[in-house]
Design an enzyme around this catalytic site. Sequence first.
Site, PDB file in Angstrom:
ATOM      1  N   GLU A  35      10.848  74.597  57.418  1.00 24.27           N
ATOM      2  CA  GLU A  35      11.997  75.417  57.835  1.00 24.27           C
ATOM      3  C   GLU A  35      11.469  76.596  58.621  1.00 24.27           C
ATOM      4  OE1 GLU A  35      15.333  76.043  55.171  1.00 24.27           O
ATOM      5  OE2 GLU A  35      14.601  74.436  53.896  1.00 24.27           O
ATOM      6  N   ARG A  43      15.183  83.666  60.802  1.00 24.95           N
ATOM      7  CA  ARG A  43      16.631  83.447  60.807  1.00 24.95           C
ATOM      8  C   ARG A  43      17.426  84.566  61.485  1.00 24.95           C
ATOM      9  NH1 ARG A  43      18.621  81.421  54.993  1.00 24.95           N
ATOM     10  NH2 ARG A  43      17.598  79.482  55.551  1.00 24.95           N
ATOM     11  N   ARG A  93      15.603  87.243  54.341  1.00 25.90           N
ATOM     12  CA  ARG A  93      14.979  86.291  53.421  1.00 25.90           C
ATOM     13  C   ARG A  93      14.389  85.084  54.154  1.00 25.90           C
ATOM     14  NH1 ARG A  93      16.902  81.746  51.262  1.00 25.90           N
ATOM     15  NH2 ARG A  93      19.068  82.223  51.776  1.00 25.90           N
ATOM     16  N   HIS A 152      25.487  84.755  54.796  1.00 22.96           N
ATOM     17  CA  HIS A 152      24.884  83.694  53.981  1.00 22.96           C
ATOM     18  C   HIS A 152      24.258  84.235  52.706  1.00 22.96           C
ATOM     19  CE1 HIS A 152      23.051  79.813  53.308  1.00 22.96           C
ATOM     20  NE2 HIS A 152      21.826  80.312  53.354  1.00 22.96           N
ATOM     21  N   HIS A 181      23.285  83.350  58.381  1.00 22.68           N
ATOM     22  CA  HIS A 181      22.630  82.070  58.705  1.00 22.68           C
ATOM     23  C   HIS A 181      23.032  81.710  60.130  1.00 22.68           C
ATOM     24  CE1 HIS A 181      21.324  77.940  58.609  1.00 22.68           C
ATOM     25  NE2 HIS A 181      20.768  78.150  57.422  1.00 22.68           N
TER      26      HIS A 181
HETATM   27  C1  SIN Z   1      19.464  76.077  54.780  1.00 21.36           C
HETATM   28  O1  SIN Z   1      19.375  74.952  54.291  1.00 21.36           O
HETATM   29  O2  SIN Z   1      19.402  76.306  55.990  1.00 21.36           O
HETATM   30  C2  SIN Z   1      19.678  77.225  53.866  1.00 21.36           C
HETATM   31  C3  SIN Z   1      18.566  77.360  52.952  1.00 21.36           C
HETATM   32  C4  SIN Z   1      18.414  78.794  52.548  1.00 21.36           C
HETATM   33  O3  SIN Z   1      19.323  79.593  52.745  1.00 21.36           O
HETATM   34  O4  SIN Z   1      17.335  79.139  52.075  1.00 21.36           O
END
Ligand code: SIN
Length: 432
Positions: free
Chosen positions: A112, A273, A368, A333, A227
């Site tokens: 990620e 993010r 985060r 988010h 998000h």
């Molecule tokens: C996501 O799956 O993009 C969200 C995961 C997260 O907020 O850590």
Amino acid sequence: MRAADFLIIGSGVAGLRAAIALAPAGRVVVLTKADPAESNTGYAQGGIAAAVGDDDSPELHAADTVRAGDGLCDESAVRVLVGEGPAYVRELLEWGTRFDRDARGRPALGREAAHSVRRVLHAGDATGREIGRVLWNLVAGLRGVEIVAHALVTRLIVDGPHVVGASFVDPDGTSHEIHAKATLLATGGAGQVFRETTNPGVATGDGIALAYHAGAGVADLEFVQFHPTALNLPGVPRFLISEALRGEGARLVNCHREAFMSRFHPDADLAPRDIVARSIMREADSTGGDIFLTLAHLDPTYVVERFPTIADMCRRVGLDLARDPIPVGPAAHYIMGGVYTDGWGRTSRPGLYAAGEVACTGVHGANRLASNSLLEGLVFGARAAIAMQSPAGGGDFTPAKGWRLRDRYDPGAPASRHQPLASEEVRDLMWR
Ligand code: SIN
């Protein structure tokens, strides 16, 4: 009036992990304001980050966490998270959590944004639901843990400096009081404060308000994470389109179908993010059109098998996840700030603890790192449970360096957890 040894408010990962740890030590009551399984935990798609891969280490995980947090993380809290995290994840595996496996039968690790290596354990794209299933099964089998559903907590009961329980209202509107030696807030986040949010209806910031009214310190409430990729279709809820899609190669494109993220950050679609969310807004403003996520260059079978929940949600609104450009935009988010705690979940009020999204340990800084939230709930839920069982709460509240309850609010100071507002001061500011 009822009595328990330990009162837990909220039934997400932090509350359930704490209940499991507390059950052998006394009578536990869990109050949850909706159906038991309705929490942010159940909506977590991407996964749970932990330094378990051969190319990974807690030090690397810590460095990524601090970099994503804009340098504003409390590094001692980060060390706890990344150092203790792998053991709690192994425990989940021992308890029967069905994470996806690689060809060698080991947990498959996803990528990620802002992670320098693959470190995200996942169960398809419904990891929170799977972890919740395992924790709920365990809690349901524990004698001495009582779950009270549809219990809306209205106030914490205070005796001098001590928090000694809570009042709640049941669905008939009848008020109840429950007294406890130690009370844990595990109420999750506050996304519903915003019009655009990925959070469920229960995420209304109750825990922060309850703590604040009981006189506990709160910090960093301005640090709200948006998000970057919630589904952006008029009249459709802002369903989360997981960052894990970009981890597997999905790309953001503008209304001319041009990829644009490399103009904003060297890590392009895998930038932190907050940077991706701001870049999307800037690109939408400058082009005057919508922003889309495209997976059309990836193997469609893989896309649908790896992300079945998202593919199904897209299908329901007439989109093919593997083929169509998916309209996306930022939505509230996660709140990094919250009830100020030390590394053991202790707040500035004796008897009151907080863990998970409602708490501000400083572990996330200003932003985060993806998939650190389920880990936070596990690690700090378990640590709060240890402190709650110890005589006198396991010691005094030990705030991070630089934090004093009587710090004055300075509007010119940079926004950071090193200038938190004591709740009395928030009250002054609001009602002046
Ligand atoms: C996501 O799956 O993009 C969200 C995961 C997260 O907020 O850590």
